[in-house]
Scaffold this active site. Structure first.
Site, short mmCIF file in Angstrom:
data_model
loop_
_atom_site.label_atom_id
_atom_site.label_comp_id
_atom_site.label_asym_id
_atom_site.label_seq_id
_atom_site.Cartn_x
_atom_site.Cartn_y
_atom_site.Cartn_z
N LYS A 40 6.69 52.36 -63.12
CA LYS A 40 7.88 52.97 -63.71
C LYS A 40 7.54 54.38 -64.13
CE LYS A 40 12.14 51.66 -64.86
NZ LYS A 40 12.98 50.63 -64.25
P1 NAD Z 1 23.20 54.36 -66.05
O1 NAD Z 1 22.60 55.54 -66.70
O2 NAD Z 1 23.88 54.51 -64.74
O3 NAD Z 1 24.24 53.64 -67.05
C1 NAD Z 1 23.91 53.27 -68.35
C2 NAD Z 1 25.19 52.84 -69.06
O4 NAD Z 1 24.85 52.34 -70.37
C3 NAD Z 1 26.18 53.97 -69.30
O5 NAD Z 1 27.50 53.48 -69.19
C4 NAD Z 1 25.89 54.39 -70.74
O6 NAD Z 1 27.00 55.01 -71.36
C5 NAD Z 1 25.62 53.04 -71.36
N1 NAD Z 1 24.83 53.10 -72.60
C6 NAD Z 1 23.75 53.87 -72.87
N2 NAD Z 1 23.34 53.65 -74.13
C7 NAD Z 1 24.17 52.71 -74.65
C8 NAD Z 1 24.26 52.07 -75.90
N3 NAD Z 1 23.40 52.35 -76.88
N4 NAD Z 1 25.25 51.15 -76.08
C9 NAD Z 1 26.11 50.86 -75.09
N5 NAD Z 1 26.09 51.44 -73.89
C10 NAD Z 1 25.13 52.35 -73.68
O7 NAD Z 1 22.00 53.27 -65.96
P2 NAD Z 1 21.94 52.01 -65.00
O8 NAD Z 1 21.20 52.37 -63.77
O9 NAD Z 1 23.27 51.35 -64.92
O10 NAD Z 1 20.92 51.08 -65.84
C11 NAD Z 1 21.35 50.23 -66.89
C12 NAD Z 1 20.26 49.21 -67.16
O11 NAD Z 1 20.01 48.45 -65.99
C13 NAD Z 1 18.89 49.81 -67.56
O12 NAD Z 1 18.27 48.91 -68.45
C14 NAD Z 1 18.14 49.82 -66.25
O13 NAD Z 1 16.74 49.81 -66.43
C15 NAD Z 1 18.63 48.53 -65.65
N6 NAD Z 1 18.48 48.42 -64.20
C16 NAD Z 1 19.03 49.35 -63.36
C17 NAD Z 1 18.90 49.19 -61.99
C18 NAD Z 1 19.57 50.12 -61.01
O14 NAD Z 1 19.54 49.81 -59.81
N7 NAD Z 1 20.18 51.19 -61.44
C19 NAD Z 1 18.18 48.11 -61.48
C20 NAD Z 1 17.63 47.18 -62.35
C21 NAD Z 1 17.80 47.34 -63.72
#
Ligand code: NAD
Length: 424
Positions: free
Chosen positions: A114
């Site tokens: 990561k």
């Molecule tokens: P992103 O940046 O696209 O979206 C994050 C979302 O969470 C946004 O809507 C943001 O406004 C919201 N957010 C941020 N802080 C917040 C809070 N304190 N309370 C409520 N909402 C909040 O990120 P993403 O890629 O969607 O990732 C989200 C999660 O999923 C992370 O934990 C990431 O590690 C995990 N993840 C992502 C992927 C991927 O393919 N993108 C894969 C596996 C896991």
């Protein structure tokens, strides 16, 4: 080498404490000795880099960047790149460790890695983000590569970020190397289906968990925290498959409609305003209220540690399907279990992204691209089969889905260590 086991492990909400605690539980279940525990707990390699940025205004600011390869015994390190002001090395260590288990659970030939930079991407122009990304990539160049460590988007980064990483790496090597990153745009060797893969995987495992309880997906209500790449697509796919999405939120606030949100119209609102807040097709709801809604399925898909000792006890959902990495702390987990909530853990639930990342890497290495349907079918098969393995072990040993998933991921990693032997 830094010993991650000694790092800040006191706070319940610390992702590293959560990850280390989960590993201890799995190692105890598997009966491994302390030497193997230490091997599995300690990152193989870490790089800390300074990332200076010349702002558009001419001013210089400095960020801190990290890349952690937690384990590379089953193959190259694999894992996202996060841009968030709260990024620190302990968070990156935890996320890298989860990647190792996740790749093991869905049986990919990868280890876990990561990266992150402590930058708030919303505060910077595209040109500034491009310069930060290229500088960070140059700094960690010796560590990454298609056979050593392959990046993907995470919070705060996207396909464009991956294109910059790929270009910087390729220019420095002297030829185009698409397989150094995944989650890149289609035009430069991305894969069909990658953008929605994590969310599609979440819906596959939710459907599998519901099926065991003989509950059709079309009869459930769903609340989703986070409306980014994971939560936003998950909302659309749940709605497309007939589930009723009754609440969603982002960092600014949330919106609920008990009869179901019009997700397509909500997406348009988010595109226009940057938030779900103020959507006229529902009523406002706070993030804490969303977690406590009387729904069937709760999908935390934003940040770590939101289901902790103060919030987990308020959850009324029957299933928590973890879209985010590490949304539940150890104490939160115990409260959910005590209240009979079934948790489909992050390392299984959100593995769809890394599965299609693997497909993208295979396609890039072969320079031969598959159809969207092939990818969707292969993803569905892999997620269903991983869920079935985890669920069968959970039932056989009377353990939670989380413990079963971790036992599978940890065991596959430990097996690779044992079979390869210790050099010298
Ligand atoms: P992103 O940046 O696209 O979206 C994050 C979302 O969470 C946004 O809507 C943001 O406004 C919201 N957010 C941020 N802080 C917040 C809070 N304190 N309370 C409520 N909402 C909040 O990120 P993403 O890629 O969607 O990732 C989200 C999660 O999923 C992370 O934990 C990431 O590690 C995990 N993840 C992502 C992927 C991927 O393919 N993108 C894969 C596996 C896991």
């Amino acid at each position: 080498m830094t010993t991650a086991t000694t790092a800040s492990v006191t706070a319940d909400a610390s992702p590293l404490a959560t990850a280390q605690g989960q590993l201890t539980t799995a190692v105890t279940h598997l009966g491994y000795d302390d030497g193997m525990h230490q091997m599995l707990a300690t990152p193989r390699r870490e790089t800390h880099v300074a990332v200076p940025l010349r702002r558009d205004s001419g001013e210089t600011v400095l960020f801190h960047g990290f890349r952690v390869q937690h384990n590379v015994s089953r193959g190259p390190g694999k894992g996202g790149l996060r841009y968030h002001p709260a990024v620190d090395v302990d968070e990156v260590r935890a996320l890298a460790m989860w990647m190792t288990w996740k790749c093991g659970i869905v049986d990919l030939p990868y280890g876990g890695a990561k990266g992150g930079i402590d930058i708030d991407p919303r505060e910077y122009s595209q040109a500034e983000l491009e310069r930060v990304t290229r500088r960070y990539t140059s700094e960690i160049m010796p560590m990454i590569g298609p056979d050593t460590d392959v990046m993907a988007p995470d919070m705060g980064t996207d396909a464009q970020t991956m294109a910059w990483v790929m270009d910087t790496y390729s220019v420095n090597r002297g030829y185009t190397i698409p397989a150094v990153v995944t989650g890149k745009p289609l035009a430069v060797g991305g894969s069909l289906g990658r953008e929605t893969a994590t969310s599609a995987g979440i819906v596959h495992v939710t459907a599998a968990a519901l099926k065991e309880a003989e509950v059709p997906l079309t009869e459930v209500t769903v609340a989703i925290q986070g409306f980014g790449k994971v939560g936003g697509h998950a909302a659309s796919i749940f709605a497309d498959r007939g589930a009723r999405v009754v609440a969603v939120s982002d960092q600014y606030g949330g919106v609920r409609a008990d009869d179901g949100l019009d997700v397509a119209r909500l997406q348009q609102h988010v595109e226009a305003t940057g938030s779900v807040q103020g959507f006229d097709g529902g009523d406002p709801v706070s993030n804490d209220e969303l977690l406590a809604l009387d729904v069937d399925v709760l999908v935390p898909a934003a940040v770590e540690g939101v289901l902790d000792e103060s919030t987990a006890g308020t959850v009324r959902a029957r299933w928590v399907v973890e879209g985010a990495n590490g949304p539940t702390t150890a104490k939160g987990d115990r409260l959910l279990a005590a209240n009979g909530v079934t948790v489909v853990p992050d390392v299984l639930a959100n593995a769809g992204g890394v599965v299609v990342s693997y497909f993208e890497w295979v396609q890039a290495n072969q320079t031969y691209w598959w159809s969207e349907q092939e990818i969707a079918e292969k993803l569905a098969r892999r997620m269903s089969s991983a869920y079935a393995d985890v669920s069968a072990l959970a039932r056989r040993d009377g353990i939670s889905l989380r413990e079963a998933a971790l036992v599978i991921g940890v065991r596959r990693t430990a097996e690779a260590h044992e079979i390869r032997g210790l050099y010298p």
